[in-house]
Design a protein around this motif. Sequence first.
Motif, PDB file in Angstrom:
ATOM      1  N   VAL A   2      17.943  42.900  25.631  1.00 42.24           N
ATOM      2  CA  VAL A   2      18.777  42.749  26.814  1.00 42.24           C
ATOM      3  C   VAL A   2      20.161  43.338  26.552  1.00 42.24           C
ATOM      4  CG1 VAL A   2      19.817  41.109  28.406  1.00 42.24           C
ATOM      5  CG2 VAL A   2      17.537  40.655  27.467  1.00 42.24           C
ATOM      6  N   GLN A   3      20.636  44.109  27.509  1.00 44.52           N
ATOM      7  CA  GLN A   3      21.998  44.648  27.424  1.00 44.52           C
ATOM      8  C   GLN A   3      22.690  44.495  28.765  1.00 44.52           C
ATOM      9  OE1 GLN A   3      21.719  48.740  25.833  1.00 44.52           O
ATOM     10  NE2 GLN A   3      22.977  47.992  24.152  1.00 44.52           N
ATOM     11  N   LEU A   4      23.926  44.052  28.716  1.00 45.71           N
ATOM     12  CA  LEU A   4      24.820  44.059  29.863  1.00 45.71           C
ATOM     13  C   LEU A   4      26.035  44.885  29.459  1.00 45.71           C
ATOM     14  CD1 LEU A   4      24.793  40.274  30.892  1.00 45.71           C
ATOM     15  CD2 LEU A   4      23.402  42.115  31.830  1.00 45.71           C
ATOM     16  N   VAL A   5      26.313  45.921  30.226  1.00 45.52           N
ATOM     17  CA  VAL A   5      27.403  46.824  29.882  1.00 45.52           C
ATOM     18  C   VAL A   5      28.394  46.869  31.032  1.00 45.52           C
ATOM     19  CG1 VAL A   5      28.049  49.158  29.228  1.00 45.52           C
ATOM     20  CG2 VAL A   5      25.873  48.191  28.419  1.00 45.52           C
ATOM     21  N   GLU A   6      29.605  46.377  30.748  1.00 46.51           N
ATOM     22  CA  GLU A   6      30.655  46.412  31.762  1.00 46.51           C
ATOM     23  C   GLU A   6      31.435  47.707  31.674  1.00 46.51           C
ATOM     24  OE1 GLU A   6      30.708  42.050  30.124  1.00 46.51           O
ATOM     25  OE2 GLU A   6      30.548  44.095  29.334  1.00 46.51           O
ATOM     26  N   SER A   7      31.939  48.140  32.807  1.00 42.78           N
ATOM     27  CA  SER A   7      32.799  49.316  32.863  1.00 42.78           C
ATOM     28  C   SER A   7      33.736  49.176  34.049  1.00 42.78           C
ATOM     29  CB  SER A   7      31.974  50.595  32.971  1.00 42.78           C
ATOM     30  OG  SER A   7      31.201  50.587  34.149  1.00 42.78           O
ATOM     31  N   GLY A   8      34.759  50.039  34.070  1.00 42.13           N
ATOM     32  CA  GLY A   8      35.666  50.076  35.213  1.00 42.13           C
ATOM     33  C   GLY A   8      37.015  49.428  34.978  1.00 42.13           C
ATOM     34  N   ILE A  27      16.044  43.029  31.390  1.00 41.27           N
ATOM     35  CA  ILE A  27      15.740  41.821  32.160  1.00 41.27           C
ATOM     36  C   ILE A  27      15.244  42.231  33.550  1.00 41.27           C
ATOM     37  CG2 ILE A  27      17.361  40.290  30.978  1.00 41.27           C
ATOM     38  CD1 ILE A  27      19.294  40.700  33.345  1.00 41.27           C
ATOM     39  N   ILE A  28      14.556  41.302  34.203  1.00 45.41           N
ATOM     40  CA  ILE A  28      14.205  41.515  35.617  1.00 45.41           C
ATOM     41  C   ILE A  28      15.428  41.082  36.407  1.00 45.41           C
ATOM     42  CG2 ILE A  28      12.609  40.984  37.469  1.00 45.41           C
ATOM     43  CD1 ILE A  28      10.524  40.321  35.317  1.00 45.41           C
ATOM     44  N   PHE A  29      16.305  42.038  36.649  1.00 44.55           N
ATOM     45  CA  PHE A  29      17.649  41.787  37.156  1.00 44.55           C
ATOM     46  C   PHE A  29      17.645  40.923  38.415  1.00 44.55           C
ATOM     47  CE2 PHE A  29      22.085  42.635  37.297  1.00 44.55           C
ATOM     48  CZ  PHE A  29      22.432  42.829  38.633  1.00 44.55           C
ATOM     49  N   ASP A  72      23.291  45.172  43.305  1.00 44.79           N
ATOM     50  CA  ASP A  72      22.321  46.153  43.767  1.00 44.79           C
ATOM     51  C   ASP A  72      21.113  46.006  42.846  1.00 44.79           C
ATOM     52  OD1 ASP A  72      20.743  48.370  44.323  1.00 44.79           O
ATOM     53  OD2 ASP A  72      22.456  49.680  44.690  1.00 44.79           O
ATOM     54  N   ASN A  73      20.103  45.292  43.327  1.00 46.80           N
ATOM     55  CA  ASN A  73      18.941  45.027  42.476  1.00 46.80           C
ATOM     56  C   ASN A  73      18.137  46.288  42.172  1.00 46.80           C
ATOM     57  OD1 ASN A  73      19.552  42.285  42.304  1.00 46.80           O
ATOM     58  ND2 ASN A  73      18.295  41.769  44.089  1.00 46.80           N
ATOM     59  N   ASP A  74      18.202  47.268  43.053  1.00 44.46           N
ATOM     60  CA  ASP A  74      17.485  48.524  42.795  1.00 44.46           C
ATOM     61  C   ASP A  74      18.102  49.283  41.620  1.00 44.46           C
ATOM     62  OD1 ASP A  74      16.882  49.119  46.332  1.00 44.46           O
ATOM     63  OD2 ASP A  74      15.690  48.049  44.831  1.00 44.46           O
ATOM     64  N   LYS A  75      19.404  49.110  41.429  1.00 46.72           N
ATOM     65  CA  LYS A  75      20.107  49.809  40.352  1.00 46.72           C
ATOM     66  C   LYS A  75      20.411  48.898  39.163  1.00 46.72           C
ATOM     67  CE  LYS A  75      22.333  53.143  43.437  1.00 46.72           C
ATOM     68  NZ  LYS A  75      23.617  53.713  43.930  1.00 46.72           N
ATOM     69  N   ASN A  76      19.944  47.640  39.225  1.00 51.60           N
ATOM     70  CA  ASN A  76      20.210  46.684  38.143  1.00 51.60           C
ATOM     71  C   ASN A  76      21.702  46.595  37.831  1.00 51.60           C
ATOM     72  OD1 ASN A  76      17.479  46.306  38.031  1.00 51.60           O
ATOM     73  ND2 ASN A  76      17.187  47.295  36.061  1.00 51.60           N
TER      74      ASN A  76
END
Length: 114
Positions: A2-8, A27-29, A72-76
């Motif tokens: 599992v990876q969560l990557v923040e940006s911005g 993950i199944i976002f 946006d679940n399509d883009k996770n």
Amino acid sequence: QVQLVESGGGLVQAGGSLRLSCAASGIIFSQYNIGWYRQAPGKQREMVARISNIGGTTYADSVRGRFTISRDNDKNTALLQMDALKSEDTAVYYCRAARVYEYWGQGTQVTVSS
């Protein structure tokens, strides 16, 4: 894995705007509740905004009306639109995904100059 990557994150003047993004993998976002948290120097980590797996939202009183969380679940991907930023919004912002287990990103720095 599992990876969560923040940006911005970045440096912005008071009154300005930033948009944070959290990109998830492993993950199944769509099944996860997503939250944005922040931690300022010398302070405890606090919840900023949350969005449930079915789209319900919750905001901290300090950001309600200025920040908007979306997904946006399509883009996770989860977004945090931050407007009318104040110096007290300066912190490291973290993305959290939670269901049975919880996962955290590495954080992104937001600095608001007055």
